[in-house]
Design a protein around this motif. Structure first.
Motif, PDB file in Angstrom:
ATOM      1  N   VAL A   5      34.452 -35.584 -85.180  1.00 31.02           N
ATOM      2  CA  VAL A   5      34.717 -36.948 -84.714  1.00 31.02           C
ATOM      3  C   VAL A   5      35.283 -37.796 -85.848  1.00 31.02           C
ATOM      4  O   VAL A   5      36.233 -38.575 -85.659  1.00 31.02           O
ATOM      5  CB  VAL A   5      33.429 -37.581 -84.159  1.00 31.02           C
ATOM      6  N   GLN A   6      34.713 -37.635 -87.035  1.00 37.54           N
ATOM      7  CA  GLN A   6      35.219 -38.362 -88.197  1.00 37.54           C
ATOM      8  C   GLN A   6      36.676 -38.008 -88.464  1.00 37.54           C
ATOM      9  O   GLN A   6      37.504 -38.888 -88.730  1.00 37.54           O
ATOM     10  CB  GLN A   6      34.378 -38.038 -89.440  1.00 37.54           C
ATOM     11  N   ALA A   7      37.007 -36.711 -88.393  1.00 40.55           N
ATOM     12  CA  ALA A   7      38.377 -36.268 -88.659  1.00 40.55           C
ATOM     13  C   ALA A   7      39.352 -36.842 -87.627  1.00 40.55           C
ATOM     14  O   ALA A   7      40.464 -37.263 -87.980  1.00 40.55           O
ATOM     15  CB  ALA A   7      38.441 -34.744 -88.668  1.00 40.55           C
ATOM     16  N   VAL A   8      38.935 -36.875 -86.365  1.00 46.55           N
ATOM     17  CA  VAL A   8      39.804 -37.433 -85.322  1.00 46.55           C
ATOM     18  C   VAL A   8      40.036 -38.924 -85.558  1.00 46.55           C
ATOM     19  O   VAL A   8      41.166 -39.421 -85.440  1.00 46.55           O
ATOM     20  CB  VAL A   8      39.196 -37.190 -83.926  1.00 46.55           C
ATOM     21  N   LEU A   9      38.983 -39.652 -85.904  1.00 47.34           N
ATOM     22  CA  LEU A   9      39.126 -41.080 -86.194  1.00 47.34           C
ATOM     23  C   LEU A   9      40.024 -41.315 -87.399  1.00 47.34           C
ATOM     24  O   LEU A   9      40.814 -42.257 -87.425  1.00 47.34           O
ATOM     25  CB  LEU A   9      37.748 -41.706 -86.420  1.00 47.34           C
ATOM     26  N   GLU A  10      39.902 -40.453 -88.400  1.00 40.53           N
ATOM     27  CA  GLU A  10      40.789 -40.542 -89.561  1.00 40.53           C
ATOM     28  C   GLU A  10      42.244 -40.364 -89.131  1.00 40.53           C
ATOM     29  O   GLU A  10      43.143 -41.063 -89.632  1.00 40.53           O
ATOM     30  CB  GLU A  10      40.425 -39.467 -90.589  1.00 40.53           C
ATOM     31  N   GLY A  11      42.488 -39.435 -88.215  1.00 41.64           N
ATOM     32  CA  GLY A  11      43.847 -39.190 -87.745  1.00 41.64           C
ATOM     33  C   GLY A  11      44.422 -40.389 -86.998  1.00 41.64           C
ATOM     34  O   GLY A  11      45.585 -40.760 -87.202  1.00 41.64           O
TER      35      GLY A  11
END
Length: 302
Positions: A250-256
Protein backbone atom coordinates in the motif's frame (compact mmCIF):
# COMPACT_ATOMS: atom_id res chain seq x y z
CA UNK A 1 16.35 0.06 22.05
CA UNK A 2 15.67 2.78 24.59
CA UNK A 3 18.48 4.97 23.21
CA UNK A 4 17.42 4.25 19.63
CA UNK A 5 13.91 5.46 20.46
CA UNK A 6 15.33 8.67 21.92
CA UNK A 7 17.36 9.27 18.74
CA UNK A 8 14.24 8.80 16.60
CA UNK A 9 12.22 11.18 18.77
CA UNK A 10 15.04 13.72 18.55
CA UNK A 11 15.00 13.39 14.76
CA UNK A 12 11.22 13.90 14.83
CA UNK A 13 11.49 17.16 16.80
CA UNK A 14 14.45 18.38 14.72
CA UNK A 15 12.64 17.83 11.42
CA UNK A 16 9.54 19.58 12.70
CA UNK A 17 11.32 22.70 13.97
CA UNK A 18 13.72 23.09 11.04
CA UNK A 19 10.95 22.67 8.48
CA UNK A 20 8.84 25.32 10.20
CA UNK A 21 11.83 27.68 10.38
CA UNK A 22 12.72 27.51 6.68
CA UNK A 23 9.10 27.35 5.56
CA UNK A 24 8.00 30.51 7.32
CA UNK A 25 10.86 32.66 5.99
CA UNK A 26 9.16 33.38 2.63
CA UNK A 27 5.74 33.24 4.28
CA UNK A 28 6.48 35.89 6.92
CA UNK A 29 9.10 38.11 5.28
CA UNK A 30 7.32 40.86 3.39
CA UNK A 31 10.08 41.07 0.77
CA UNK A 32 8.99 37.75 -0.77
CA UNK A 33 5.35 38.84 -0.97
CA UNK A 34 5.85 42.20 -2.65
CA UNK A 35 5.33 41.98 -6.44
CA UNK A 36 5.14 45.74 -6.96
CA UNK A 37 8.72 46.61 -6.06
CA UNK A 38 11.57 47.70 -8.26
CA UNK A 39 12.67 45.92 -11.41
CA UNK A 40 15.65 44.46 -9.53
CA UNK A 41 13.36 43.17 -6.78
CA UNK A 42 11.06 41.45 -9.27
CA UNK A 43 14.04 39.96 -11.12
CA UNK A 44 15.46 38.50 -7.90
CA UNK A 45 12.06 37.01 -7.04
CA UNK A 46 11.88 35.46 -10.51
CA UNK A 47 15.38 33.98 -10.16
CA UNK A 48 14.52 32.56 -6.73
CA UNK A 49 11.47 30.98 -8.34
CA UNK A 50 13.69 29.48 -11.06
CA UNK A 51 16.01 28.11 -8.38
CA UNK A 52 12.99 26.51 -6.72
CA UNK A 53 12.04 25.01 -10.08
CA UNK A 54 15.47 23.38 -10.32
CA UNK A 55 15.08 22.03 -6.79
CA UNK A 56 11.72 20.45 -7.63
CA UNK A 57 13.05 19.02 -10.89
CA UNK A 58 15.92 17.33 -9.02
CA UNK A 59 13.56 16.12 -6.30
CA UNK A 60 11.35 14.59 -8.99
CA UNK A 61 14.04 12.88 -11.07
CA UNK A 62 16.65 12.03 -8.42
CA UNK A 63 14.62 11.42 -5.28
CA UNK A 64 10.90 10.75 -5.55
CA UNK A 65 10.79 8.60 -8.70
CA UNK A 66 13.88 6.45 -7.91
CA UNK A 67 12.65 5.82 -4.35
CA UNK A 68 9.25 4.77 -5.62
CA UNK A 69 10.59 2.50 -8.39
CA UNK A 70 12.95 0.79 -5.93
CA UNK A 71 10.22 0.18 -3.36
CA UNK A 72 7.69 -0.99 -5.93
CA UNK A 73 10.15 -3.35 -7.63
CA UNK A 74 11.07 -4.83 -4.26
CA UNK A 75 7.41 -5.42 -3.40
CA UNK A 76 6.64 -7.03 -6.77
CA UNK A 77 9.70 -9.27 -6.42
CA UNK A 78 8.74 -10.22 -2.86
CA UNK A 79 5.25 -11.19 -4.03
CA UNK A 80 6.71 -13.00 -7.08
CA UNK A 81 4.69 -10.91 -9.54
CA UNK A 82 6.09 -11.46 -13.03
CA UNK A 83 4.55 -9.56 -15.92
CA UNK A 84 5.69 -7.65 -18.99
CA UNK A 85 3.21 -4.87 -18.20
CA UNK A 86 5.00 -1.86 -16.60
CA UNK A 87 3.00 -1.78 -13.36
CA UNK A 88 5.15 0.84 -11.53
CA UNK A 89 5.02 3.25 -14.46
CA UNK A 90 1.27 2.66 -14.89
CA UNK A 91 0.62 3.63 -11.25
CA UNK A 92 2.60 6.83 -11.81
CA UNK A 93 0.50 7.53 -14.91
CA UNK A 94 -2.67 7.10 -12.83
CA UNK A 95 -1.40 9.77 -10.43
CA UNK A 96 -0.51 12.04 -13.35
CA UNK A 97 -3.90 11.74 -15.07
CA UNK A 98 -5.78 12.04 -11.79
CA UNK A 99 -4.33 15.51 -11.24
CA UNK A 100 -4.81 16.43 -14.90
CA UNK A 101 -8.49 15.44 -14.89
CA UNK A 102 -9.18 17.16 -11.57
CA UNK A 103 -7.52 20.37 -12.73
CA UNK A 104 -9.36 20.38 -16.06
CA UNK A 105 -12.66 19.89 -14.22
CA UNK A 106 -11.87 22.83 -11.94
CA UNK A 107 -10.95 25.05 -14.92
CA UNK A 108 -14.06 23.92 -16.82
CA UNK A 109 -16.27 24.95 -13.90
CA UNK A 110 -14.45 28.29 -13.67
CA UNK A 111 -14.96 28.91 -17.40
CA UNK A 112 -18.68 28.17 -17.20
CA UNK A 113 -19.00 30.44 -14.19
CA UNK A 114 -17.12 33.22 -16.01
CA UNK A 115 -19.26 32.77 -19.13
CA UNK A 116 -22.42 33.27 -17.08
CA UNK A 117 -21.02 36.50 -15.64
CA UNK A 118 -19.79 38.10 -18.86
CA UNK A 119 -22.75 40.47 -18.96
CA UNK A 120 -21.09 42.50 -16.21
CA UNK A 121 -19.16 45.36 -17.90
CA UNK A 122 -16.50 45.67 -15.20
CA UNK A 123 -15.40 42.06 -15.62
CA UNK A 124 -13.94 42.71 -19.08
CA UNK A 125 -12.22 45.90 -17.95
CA UNK A 126 -10.38 44.16 -15.14
CA UNK A 127 -8.38 41.99 -17.54
CA UNK A 128 -7.58 39.36 -14.93
CA UNK A 129 -11.17 38.52 -14.07
CA UNK A 130 -11.46 35.23 -15.96
CA UNK A 131 -8.16 33.77 -14.81
CA UNK A 132 -7.14 32.68 -18.34
CA UNK A 133 -3.52 32.73 -19.39
CA UNK A 134 -4.25 35.02 -22.33
CA UNK A 135 -6.21 37.56 -20.25
CA UNK A 136 -3.23 39.72 -19.36
CA UNK A 137 -3.52 43.48 -19.01
CA UNK A 138 -0.90 44.86 -21.44
CA UNK A 139 -0.29 47.91 -19.25
CA UNK A 140 0.36 45.83 -16.17
CA UNK A 141 2.54 43.45 -18.15
CA UNK A 142 4.61 46.29 -19.61
CA UNK A 143 5.12 47.79 -16.18
CA UNK A 144 6.15 44.44 -14.76
CA UNK A 145 3.58 44.52 -11.95
CA UNK A 146 3.24 40.76 -12.29
CA UNK A 147 6.40 38.73 -12.49
CA UNK A 148 4.88 36.15 -14.86
CA UNK A 149 2.51 35.93 -17.80
CA UNK A 150 0.72 32.65 -17.13
CA UNK A 151 -2.05 33.55 -14.69
CA UNK A 152 -2.99 29.90 -14.08
CA UNK A 153 0.57 28.77 -13.38
CA UNK A 154 0.38 29.40 -9.64
CA UNK A 155 -3.30 28.63 -9.14
CA UNK A 156 -4.38 27.55 -5.65
CA UNK A 157 -5.34 24.12 -7.04
CA UNK A 158 -1.86 23.47 -8.44
CA UNK A 159 -0.29 24.79 -5.25
CA UNK A 160 -2.43 22.39 -3.25
CA UNK A 161 -1.42 19.42 -5.42
CA UNK A 162 2.25 20.41 -5.10
CA UNK A 163 1.84 20.59 -1.34
CA UNK A 164 -0.04 17.28 -1.23
CA UNK A 165 2.51 15.33 -3.27
CA UNK A 166 5.45 16.71 -1.31
CA UNK A 167 3.71 16.05 2.01
CA UNK A 168 2.96 12.45 1.07
CA UNK A 169 6.58 11.95 0.04
CA UNK A 170 7.72 13.49 3.34
CA UNK A 171 5.61 10.95 5.24
CA UNK A 172 7.47 8.14 3.47
CA UNK A 173 10.83 9.80 4.21
CA UNK A 174 9.92 9.94 7.88
CA UNK A 175 8.78 6.33 7.70
CA UNK A 176 12.25 5.37 6.49
CA UNK A 177 13.72 6.94 9.64
CA UNK A 178 11.21 5.30 11.96
CA UNK A 179 11.87 1.83 10.50
CA UNK A 180 15.64 1.90 11.04
CA UNK A 181 17.09 -0.38 13.73
CA UNK A 182 20.48 1.29 14.43
CA UNK A 183 21.34 4.75 15.75
CA UNK A 184 23.89 5.44 13.01
CA UNK A 185 21.37 4.72 10.24
CA UNK A 186 18.80 6.99 11.90
CA UNK A 187 21.28 9.88 12.17
CA UNK A 188 22.59 9.42 8.63
CA UNK A 189 19.14 9.41 7.03
CA UNK A 190 17.90 12.21 9.29
CA UNK A 191 20.78 14.56 8.38
CA UNK A 192 20.23 13.89 4.68
CA UNK A 193 16.48 14.57 4.97
CA UNK A 194 17.08 17.70 7.06
CA UNK A 195 19.27 19.23 4.36
CA UNK A 196 16.97 18.22 1.51
CA UNK A 197 13.78 19.24 3.25
CA UNK A 198 15.12 22.64 4.31
CA UNK A 199 15.68 23.57 0.67
CA UNK A 200 12.44 22.00 -0.52
CA UNK A 201 10.22 23.63 2.12
CA UNK A 202 11.75 27.03 1.35
CA UNK A 203 11.02 26.50 -2.35
CA UNK A 204 7.50 25.25 -1.58
CA UNK A 205 6.83 28.30 0.58
CA UNK A 206 7.95 30.59 -2.26
CA UNK A 207 5.51 28.87 -4.63
CA UNK A 208 2.66 29.07 -2.11
CA UNK A 209 3.30 32.78 -1.56
CA UNK A 210 3.23 33.35 -5.33
CA UNK A 211 -0.10 31.53 -5.63
CA UNK A 212 -1.74 34.23 -3.50
CA UNK A 213 -2.92 31.99 -0.67
CA UNK A 214 -4.40 33.70 2.35
CA UNK A 215 -2.00 33.89 5.32
CA UNK A 216 -4.13 31.48 7.35
CA UNK A 217 -4.16 28.83 4.61
CA UNK A 218 -0.46 29.36 3.97
CA UNK A 219 0.35 28.78 7.64
CA UNK A 220 -1.87 25.68 7.65
CA UNK A 221 -0.13 24.26 4.56
CA UNK A 222 3.32 24.78 6.05
CA UNK A 223 2.28 23.36 9.43
CA UNK A 224 0.86 20.20 7.84
CA UNK A 225 3.95 19.83 5.63
CA UNK A 226 6.20 20.23 8.68
CA UNK A 227 4.23 17.50 10.47
CA UNK A 228 4.46 15.06 7.53
CA UNK A 229 7.94 13.68 8.24
CA UNK A 230 7.38 13.47 12.03
CA UNK A 231 4.13 11.62 11.29
CA UNK A 232 6.07 9.15 9.16
CA UNK A 233 8.64 8.70 11.91
CA UNK A 234 5.85 8.06 14.42
CA UNK A 235 4.23 5.48 12.15
CA UNK A 236 7.60 3.80 11.61
CA UNK A 237 8.26 3.67 15.35
CA UNK A 238 4.82 2.13 15.89
CA UNK A 239 5.45 -0.50 13.21
CA UNK A 240 8.83 -1.36 14.74
CA UNK A 241 7.41 -1.58 18.25
CA UNK A 242 4.45 -3.69 17.13
CA UNK A 243 6.64 -5.83 14.81
CA UNK A 244 4.23 -5.37 11.89
CA UNK A 245 5.33 -6.18 8.34
CA UNK A 246 2.14 -5.59 6.36
CA UNK A 247 1.22 -2.50 4.43
CA UNK A 248 4.42 -2.18 2.38
CA UNK A 249 2.55 -2.68 -0.90
CA UNK A 250 0.00 0.00 0.00
CA UNK A 251 2.86 2.35 0.83
CA UNK A 252 4.50 1.64 -2.54
CA UNK A 253 1.26 2.31 -4.43
CA UNK A 254 0.76 5.61 -2.59
CA UNK A 255 4.34 6.55 -3.39
CA UNK A 256 3.61 5.88 -7.07
CA UNK A 257 0.50 8.07 -7.06
CA UNK A 258 2.46 10.84 -5.32
CA UNK A 259 5.27 10.47 -7.86
CA UNK A 260 2.83 10.81 -10.77
CA UNK A 261 1.33 13.88 -9.13
CA UNK A 262 4.76 15.42 -8.73
CA UNK A 263 5.67 14.66 -12.36
CA UNK A 264 2.59 16.60 -13.45
CA UNK A 265 3.33 19.58 -11.20
CA UNK A 266 7.01 19.69 -12.21
CA UNK A 267 6.69 19.36 -15.97
CA UNK A 268 3.25 20.91 -16.58
CA UNK A 269 3.37 23.79 -14.09
CA UNK A 270 6.73 24.73 -12.59
CA UNK A 271 9.10 24.45 -15.55
CA UNK A 272 6.79 25.91 -18.26
CA UNK A 273 5.83 28.75 -15.93
CA UNK A 274 9.41 29.77 -15.24
CA UNK A 275 10.80 29.27 -18.74
CA UNK A 276 7.90 30.88 -20.62
CA UNK A 277 7.95 34.11 -18.63
CA UNK A 278 9.81 36.86 -20.54
CA UNK A 279 13.17 38.39 -19.69
CA UNK A 280 16.64 37.21 -18.63
CA UNK A 281 16.28 33.75 -20.12
CA UNK A 282 19.92 32.67 -19.74
CA UNK A 283 20.03 33.83 -16.14
CA UNK A 284 16.84 31.90 -15.41
CA UNK A 285 18.32 28.76 -16.93
CA UNK A 286 21.44 29.26 -14.81
CA UNK A 287 19.42 29.45 -11.57
CA UNK A 288 17.33 26.49 -12.68
CA UNK A 289 20.53 24.49 -13.17
CA UNK A 290 21.90 25.82 -9.87
CA UNK A 291 18.93 24.49 -7.92
CA UNK A 292 19.15 21.16 -9.74
CA UNK A 293 22.92 20.81 -9.22
CA UNK A 294 22.73 21.59 -5.51
CA UNK A 295 20.13 18.88 -4.99
CA UNK A 296 22.08 16.50 -7.25
CA UNK A 297 25.23 17.17 -5.24
CA UNK A 298 23.41 16.45 -1.99
CA UNK A 299 22.07 13.21 -3.46
CA UNK A 300 25.59 12.25 -4.57
CA UNK A 301 27.00 12.92 -1.09
CA UNK A 302 24.21 10.83 0.46
Amino acid sequence: MEYLLQVKLGALVGLLLLTLLFGFIPARVRWFQDTHGSETHRTVLSLISCFAGGVFLAACLLDIIPDYLTDMSAELAARQVQTSFPIPEFIMAVGFFTVLILERLVLHCQERSAARGEREPLLHAQGHGHGHAEAVDPELESRGHHAHVDLQAHSPFRSFMLFLSLSLHSVFEGLAIGLQNTESQVLQICIAILVHKSIIVFSLSVKLVQSGLRPGWLAAYLAVFALASPLGIGVGIGVMEAHLSSGALVQAVLEGLAAGTFVYITFMEILPHELNSPGRQLLKVFFLLLGFCIMAGLSFVD
